[in-house]
Enzyme design. Structure first.
Site, PDB file in Angstrom:
ATOM      1  N   ARG A  91       0.847  -1.199   0.000  1.00  0.00           N
ATOM      2  CA  ARG A  91       0.000   0.000   0.000  1.00  0.00           C
ATOM      3  C   ARG A  91       0.871   1.233   0.000  1.00  0.00           C
ATOM      4  NH1 ARG A  91      -5.108  -0.365   1.050  1.00  0.00           N
ATOM      5  NH2 ARG A  91      -5.556  -2.566   1.121  1.00  0.00           N
ATOM      6  N   ASN A 107      11.747   1.265   2.665  1.00  0.00           N
ATOM      7  CA  ASN A 107      11.068   0.150   1.988  1.00  0.00           C
ATOM      8  C   ASN A 107      12.107  -0.677   1.246  1.00  0.00           C
ATOM      9  OD1 ASN A 107       8.918  -1.379   0.799  1.00  0.00           O
ATOM     10  ND2 ASN A 107       9.101  -0.172  -1.078  1.00  0.00           N
ATOM     11  N   HIS A 109      12.413  -3.118  -2.249  1.00  0.00           N
ATOM     12  CA  HIS A 109      11.684  -3.361  -3.493  1.00  0.00           C
ATOM     13  C   HIS A 109      12.512  -4.276  -4.395  1.00  0.00           C
ATOM     14  CE1 HIS A 109       8.779  -2.571  -6.644  1.00  0.00           C
ATOM     15  NE2 HIS A 109       9.802  -2.438  -7.473  1.00  0.00           N
TER      16      HIS A 109
HETATM   17  C1  GAR Z   1       9.548  -8.739  -1.266  1.00  0.00           C
HETATM   18  O1  GAR Z   1      10.212  -9.324  -2.365  1.00  0.00           O
HETATM   19  C2  GAR Z   1       9.546  -7.228  -1.378  1.00  0.00           C
HETATM   20  O2  GAR Z   1      10.701  -6.734  -2.000  1.00  0.00           O
HETATM   21  C3  GAR Z   1       8.324  -6.988  -2.223  1.00  0.00           C
HETATM   22  O3  GAR Z   1       7.375  -7.897  -1.744  1.00  0.00           O
HETATM   23  C4  GAR Z   1       8.051  -9.084  -1.315  1.00  0.00           C
HETATM   24  C5  GAR Z   1       7.524  -9.480   0.043  1.00  0.00           C
HETATM   25  O4  GAR Z   1       8.004 -10.737   0.398  1.00  0.00           O
HETATM   26  N1  GAR Z   1       7.865  -5.636  -2.111  1.00  0.00           N
HETATM   27  C6  GAR Z   1       7.341  -4.947  -3.114  1.00  0.00           C
HETATM   28  O5  GAR Z   1       7.130  -5.392  -4.219  1.00  0.00           O
HETATM   29  C7  GAR Z   1       6.997  -3.492  -2.761  1.00  0.00           C
HETATM   30  N2  GAR Z   1       6.651  -2.736  -3.904  1.00  0.00           N
HETATM   31  P1  GAR Z   1       7.914 -11.251   1.914  1.00  0.00           P
HETATM   32  O6  GAR Z   1       6.462 -11.042   2.371  1.00  0.00           O
HETATM   33  O7  GAR Z   1       8.265 -12.692   1.854  1.00  0.00           O
HETATM   34  O8  GAR Z   1       8.878 -10.454   2.753  1.00  0.00           O
END
Ligand code: GAR
Length: 188
Positions: A91, A107, A109
């Site tokens: 979000r 964050n 990414h």
């Molecule tokens: C991670 O790879 C993170 O970099 C990505 O979601 C995944 C969460 O994995 N975040 C995004 O894409 C943000 N825009 P997790 O729940 O196993 O930590």
């Protein structure tokens, strides 16, 4: 010791990596709260197993972002949170949280930003046919993955790469990089 709140929406493997890094002493901080917009997500189960307090909410039950973020802010104050780490929190964060935590919210990414912001950065990289993608840790602003970059690591995309194989490589890097960067930001 600085007190961190982690925000997550899904599996929580980054949440777990951060918690584990605190246990080994690699990250000197206290993980004081998990905030999740998905009460059923696995990250919530992980927090329960680790005896870390959890605050969950369902955004659909609130009139708008400002209303639920005011409620989150109250929780952060209650737990004396110094710093926020978004870890798969899907979000955009609004001014209600950004203003009081300016410079104290980051964050992770799964791409080399500014390439492939938003959802499914791994799928976007594969569709674009790039030979290199990676991981970015950045400060959070009101945009979609647009804040100032703090650290990046690249990952090669090889012939025959699948979404699963690339995700595994990226997450391995994330799990090392995020605790390392957090420790640097909080303790130097
Ligand atoms: C991670 O790879 C993170 O970099 C990505 O979601 C995944 C969460 O994995 N975040 C995004 O894409 C943000 N825009 P997790 O729940 O196993 O930590």
């Amino acid at each position: 010791m600085k007190r961190i709140a982690i925000f997550a929406s899904g599996n929580g493997s980054n949440f777990q990596a951060i918690v584990d890094a605190v246990k080994t002493g690699e990250l000197k901080a206290e993980i004081s709260l998990l905030v999740s917009d998905k009460p059923e997500a696995y990250c919530v189960k992980r927090a329960e197993k680790e005896n870390i307090p959890c605050f969950t909410f369902d955004p659909k039950r609130f009139k708008n972002k400002e209303v639920y973020e005011k409620m989150i802010l109250k929780k952060l104050e209650e737990y004396n949170i110094d710093f926020i780490a978004l870890a798969g929190y899907m979000r955009l964060v609004g001014p209600t949280l950004l203003n009081p935590f300016e410079g104290r919210i980051v964050n992770i990414h799964p791409s080399l930003l500014p390439n492939f912001p938003g959802k499914d950065a791994i799928g976007q990289a594969l569709a674009a046919g790039v030979s290199k993608t990676g991981v970015t840790v950045h400060y959070v602003d009101e945009g979609m993955d647009t804040g100032q970059v703090i650290e990046q690591r690249s990952v090669e995309v090889v012939d025959g790469e699948t979404h699963d194989s690339l995700q595994q490589k990226i997450q391995k890097i994330e799990h090392q990089l995020y605790p390392f960067v957090l420790n640097k930001l909080l303790n130097t």
